[in-house]
Design an enzyme around this catalytic site. Sequence first.
Site, PDB file in Angstrom:
ATOM      1  N   GLU A  89      28.799   4.045 -21.181  1.00  0.00           N
ATOM      2  CA  GLU A  89      29.698   2.910 -21.705  1.00  0.00           C
ATOM      3  C   GLU A  89      30.280   4.301 -23.243  1.00  0.00           C
ATOM      4  O   GLU A  89      31.303   3.847 -23.686  1.00  0.00           O
ATOM      5  CB  GLU A  89      28.547   1.997 -22.327  1.00  0.00           C
ATOM      6  N   CYS A 101      21.048   1.037 -10.702  1.00  0.00           N
ATOM      7  CA  CYS A 101      21.974   0.561 -12.016  1.00  0.00           C
ATOM      8  C   CYS A 101      23.020   0.714 -11.391  1.00  0.00           C
ATOM      9  O   CYS A 101      23.760   1.897 -10.555  1.00  0.00           O
ATOM     10  CB  CYS A 101      21.475   1.302 -13.025  1.00  0.00           C
ATOM     11  N   HIS A 115      25.415   1.466 -13.004  1.00  0.00           N
ATOM     12  CA  HIS A 115      26.307   2.074 -13.757  1.00  0.00           C
ATOM     13  C   HIS A 115      26.884   3.722 -13.005  1.00  0.00           C
ATOM     14  O   HIS A 115      27.349   4.546 -12.741  1.00  0.00           O
ATOM     15  CB  HIS A 115      25.990   2.274 -15.596  1.00  0.00           C
ATOM     16  N   ASP A 152      27.616  -7.945 -15.440  1.00  0.00           N
ATOM     17  CA  ASP A 152      26.540  -6.741 -15.950  1.00  0.00           C
ATOM     18  C   ASP A 152      27.036  -6.481 -17.501  1.00  0.00           C
ATOM     19  O   ASP A 152      27.286  -7.406 -18.484  1.00  0.00           O
ATOM     20  CB  ASP A 152      27.223  -5.424 -15.280  1.00  0.00           C
ATOM     21  N   SER A 153      25.867  -5.760 -17.931  1.00  0.00           N
ATOM     22  CA  SER A 153      26.510  -5.868 -19.263  1.00  0.00           C
ATOM     23  C   SER A 153      27.582  -5.264 -19.631  1.00  0.00           C
ATOM     24  O   SER A 153      27.177  -5.262 -21.151  1.00  0.00           O
ATOM     25  CB  SER A 153      24.329  -4.994 -20.229  1.00  0.00           C
ATOM     26  N   CYS A 177      23.948  -6.523 -11.486  1.00  0.00           N
ATOM     27  CA  CYS A 177      23.232  -6.043 -12.555  1.00  0.00           C
ATOM     28  C   CYS A 177      21.872  -5.568 -12.159  1.00  0.00           C
ATOM     29  O   CYS A 177      21.565  -6.202 -11.769  1.00  0.00           O
ATOM     30  CB  CYS A 177      23.432  -6.547 -13.872  1.00  0.00           C
TER      31      CYS A 177
HETATM   32  N1  DGL Z   1      24.302  -1.633 -14.814  1.00  0.00           N
HETATM   33  C1  DGL Z   1      23.114  -2.641 -14.883  1.00  0.00           C
HETATM   34  C2  DGL Z   1      22.143  -2.070 -14.310  1.00  0.00           C
HETATM   35  O1  DGL Z   1      22.804  -2.222 -12.848  1.00  0.00           O
HETATM   36  C3  DGL Z   1      22.682  -2.390 -16.399  1.00  0.00           C
HETATM   37  C4  DGL Z   1      22.282  -1.405 -16.947  1.00  0.00           C
HETATM   38  C5  DGL Z   1      22.069  -1.393 -18.794  1.00  0.00           C
HETATM   39  O2  DGL Z   1      22.524  -2.386 -19.774  1.00  0.00           O
HETATM   40  O3  DGL Z   1      21.388  -0.345 -18.981  1.00  0.00           O
HETATM   41  O4  DGL Z   1      21.046  -2.422 -14.739  1.00  0.00           O
END
Ligand code: DGL
Length: 271
Positions: A147, A179, A181, A9-10, A72
């Site tokens: 984050e 997402c 997150h 993931d990011s 991600c």
């Molecule tokens: N957590 C990631 C997703 O599911 C990436 C979120 C991001 O870096 O913008 O899209």
Amino acid sequence: MSALVGLFDSGLGGLTVLRRLQERYPHSSCLYLGDTARVPYGQRSVADIRAIAAEVVMWLRHQQVGVLVMACNTSNALALDVAVAEAGVPVVGLIDSVAADLDSERVGVLATPATAQSGAYRRAIHACHPHAEVLEVACPAFVPLIEAGDLQAPALEAEALTYLAPLLAAGVDTVVLGCTHYPMLRPLLTALLPPHVRLVDPAASAVRRLGPLLASMGGMPEGELSGVEVVHPARRTRVCVSGCAEAFADGASRWLGYRPSVERVDLRSVG
Ligand code: DGL
């Protein structure tokens, strides 16, 4: 020996997938990569997201992962084909997995701008439920606030109300956390939604789908785990980042329930 499961993931978001995976498969070995030098992905161009996915997946391939989980949604939405081409091993996605499991005709999706714009959720859900109404809403403020570790920020609730408004106006009964997150915001979102609206985390579907794959690669089939010593996740999980290791370890502790030791890696070292 079971296959090493690679996830990326990011940043912190994919840990919500890792945690489910560790809980469901207590003998799995995992390699988690947080590309924190480039977080957030969700505001990047399609070309960028695809180039990053190619680099990250090639690095994971060099670490000998036996299966890849797209932890991600943004990469899943825009670069699943890139990941499949680079990985050389089976790839499990979040979006197809959850679309197959949904049972609603009025679905809202909260996602990054890039995922929402791609229409990937709409297409995947329509492939399984052709008559479903699907409304995808971009939530640009969420990832940076998560984050930063500020889950109590007043801005978060204000933004959440704005993002949920069109979904509630459309009468959705299911909201997909599109997402990785966003499961971290579950308490806030639950408090803001009427009780009949279900929050769905795609990680549950993706992790379930992984079971037969792991079993076919020498992993222990589910249901045969009783009586076997469970190894603490810290001893069977390698956590790597492209940015600051200490900051990631701090943020990750909250989601994993233990403080992982985190390595900083150079993703270009294998190019
Ligand atoms: N957590 C990631 C997703 O599911 C990436 C979120 C991001 O870096 O913008 O899209």
